[in-house]
Write an enzyme that holds these catalytic residues in place. Sequence first.
Site, PDB file in Angstrom:
ATOM      1  N   ASP A   1       0.844  -1.188   0.000  1.00 46.82           N
ATOM      2  CA  ASP A   1       0.000   0.000   0.000  1.00 46.82           C
ATOM      3  C   ASP A   1       0.892   1.256   0.000  1.00 46.82           C
ATOM      4  O   ASP A   1       1.888   1.328   0.718  1.00 46.82           O
ATOM      5  CB  ASP A   1      -0.885  -0.019   1.261  1.00 46.82           C
ATOM      6  CG  ASP A   1      -2.040   0.963   1.189  1.00 46.82           C
ATOM      7  OD1 ASP A   1      -3.190   0.518   1.256  1.00 46.82           O
ATOM      8  OD2 ASP A   1      -1.787   2.185   1.094  1.00 46.82           O
TER       9      ASP A   1
ATOM     10  N   GLN B   1     -14.593   2.632   1.940  1.00 49.68           N
ATOM     11  CA  GLN B   1     -13.942   2.244   0.682  1.00 49.68           C
ATOM     12  C   GLN B   1     -13.675   3.488  -0.164  1.00 49.68           C
ATOM     13  O   GLN B   1     -14.568   4.321  -0.353  1.00 49.68           O
ATOM     14  CB  GLN B   1     -14.835   1.266  -0.100  1.00 49.68           C
ATOM     15  CG  GLN B   1     -14.144   0.693  -1.333  1.00 49.68           C
ATOM     16  CD  GLN B   1     -14.985  -0.361  -2.054  1.00 49.68           C
ATOM     17  OE1 GLN B   1     -16.157  -0.573  -1.732  1.00 49.68           O
ATOM     18  NE2 GLN B   1     -14.388  -1.014  -3.033  1.00 49.68           N
TER      19      GLN B   1
ATOM     20  N   HIS C   1     -10.450  -5.035  -2.807  1.00 47.84           N
ATOM     21  CA  HIS C   1      -9.100  -5.264  -2.271  1.00 47.84           C
ATOM     22  C   HIS C   1      -9.217  -5.635  -0.803  1.00 47.84           C
ATOM     23  O   HIS C   1     -10.139  -5.202  -0.114  1.00 47.84           O
ATOM     24  CB  HIS C   1      -8.200  -4.034  -2.449  1.00 47.84           C
ATOM     25  CG  HIS C   1      -8.797  -2.765  -1.940  1.00 47.84           C
ATOM     26  ND1 HIS C   1      -9.739  -2.060  -2.638  1.00 47.84           N
ATOM     27  CD2 HIS C   1      -8.599  -2.081  -0.786  1.00 47.84           C
ATOM     28  CE1 HIS C   1     -10.090  -0.995  -1.948  1.00 47.84           C
ATOM     29  NE2 HIS C   1      -9.424  -0.985  -0.814  1.00 47.84           N
TER      30      HIS C   1
ATOM     31  N   HIS D   1      -7.075  -5.491   2.707  1.00 46.59           N
ATOM     32  CA  HIS D   1      -5.903  -4.957   3.402  1.00 46.59           C
ATOM     33  C   HIS D   1      -5.324  -6.029   4.316  1.00 46.59           C
ATOM     34  O   HIS D   1      -6.075  -6.693   5.043  1.00 46.59           O
ATOM     35  CB  HIS D   1      -6.302  -3.789   4.310  1.00 46.59           C
ATOM     36  CG  HIS D   1      -6.822  -2.591   3.589  1.00 46.59           C
ATOM     37  ND1 HIS D   1      -6.041  -1.505   3.295  1.00 46.59           N
ATOM     38  CD2 HIS D   1      -8.055  -2.292   3.122  1.00 46.59           C
ATOM     39  CE1 HIS D   1      -6.777  -0.584   2.681  1.00 46.59           C
ATOM     40  NE2 HIS D   1      -8.002  -1.037   2.565  1.00 46.59           N
TER      41      HIS D   1
HETATM   42  P1  AMP Z   1      -9.908   1.628   0.907  1.00 45.72           P
HETATM   43  O1  AMP Z   1     -10.095   2.849   1.744  1.00 45.72           O
HETATM   44  O2  AMP Z   1     -10.238   0.351   1.600  1.00 45.72           O
HETATM   45  O3  AMP Z   1     -10.593   1.748  -0.455  1.00 45.72           O
HETATM   46  O4  AMP Z   1      -8.346   1.536   0.651  1.00 45.72           O
HETATM   47  C1  AMP Z   1      -7.674   2.069  -0.438  1.00 45.72           C
HETATM   48  C2  AMP Z   1      -6.185   1.877  -0.163  1.00 45.72           C
HETATM   49  O5  AMP Z   1      -5.502   1.952  -1.395  1.00 45.72           O
HETATM   50  C3  AMP Z   1      -5.580   2.932   0.762  1.00 45.72           C
HETATM   51  O6  AMP Z   1      -4.945   2.266   1.857  1.00 45.72           O
HETATM   52  C4  AMP Z   1      -4.561   3.646  -0.129  1.00 45.72           C
HETATM   53  O7  AMP Z   1      -3.409   4.007   0.568  1.00 45.72           O
HETATM   54  C5  AMP Z   1      -4.267   2.596  -1.181  1.00 45.72           C
HETATM   55  N1  AMP Z   1      -3.869   3.092  -2.492  1.00 45.72           N
HETATM   56  C6  AMP Z   1      -4.512   4.022  -3.239  1.00 45.72           C
HETATM   57  N2  AMP Z   1      -3.883   4.180  -4.424  1.00 45.72           N
HETATM   58  C7  AMP Z   1      -2.824   3.316  -4.406  1.00 45.72           C
HETATM   59  C8  AMP Z   1      -1.790   3.000  -5.338  1.00 45.72           C
HETATM   60  N3  AMP Z   1      -1.709   3.621  -6.526  1.00 45.72           N
HETATM   61  N4  AMP Z   1      -0.879   2.052  -4.993  1.00 45.72           N
HETATM   62  C9  AMP Z   1      -0.958   1.433  -3.793  1.00 45.72           C
HETATM   63  N5  AMP Z   1      -1.916   1.680  -2.880  1.00 45.72           N
HETATM   64  C10 AMP Z   1      -2.822   2.618  -3.176  1.00 45.72           C
END
Ligand code: AMP
Length: 136
Positions: A32, A95, A101, A103
């Site tokens: 992440d 989200q 995805h 975590h």
């Molecule tokens: P969520 O809030 O569950 O949708 O989590 C989205 C996650 O994606 C967050 O922890 C962000 O830090 C991560 N994220 C967003 N864009 C990227 C990216 N380009 N590469 C890696 N992680 C990302």
Amino acid sequence: MREANCIFCRIANGEVPSKTLHEDDNFRVILDLGPATRGHALILPKEHYADLYDLPEELAGEAMKLAKKMVTKMTDRLGCEGFNLIQNNGDMAGQTVFHFHMHMIPRYQADGQKIGWKPGEPTQDELEVIKNTIVG
Ligand code: AMP
Ligand code: ZN
């Protein structure tokens, strides 16, 4: 199906570079970019599914098996002392990227993170009503 303007479709399929920890026919596991702790990783299916509602049952099972493998390996390599698996569905649930995805968040002594909720105090009657709403 893949969506051209979905960032996780592009990462999962290698069009956008990422720190990849694992790749197979169905999934890519990446670090992440905004980690909660050292080693915070995400399991991404290569096909586009918006969330758990959308994800086929078989892939949901595969994602959990992969989580178990990754958590085992990462615990060994990172020396963390626990793990949170978190999977948000919908705006209301936090989200922000609408491509399924999961975590995987390693936990360390004094890592400064707090993941949790304030426990409610329902009565037995209230729990009964909720139970009947769900299973009745
Ligand atoms: P969520 O809030 O569950 O949708 O989590 C989205 C996650 O994606 C967050 O922890 C962000 O830090 C991560 N994220 C967003 N864009 C990227 C990216 N380009 N590469 C890696 N992680 C990302
Ligand atoms: Zn996508």
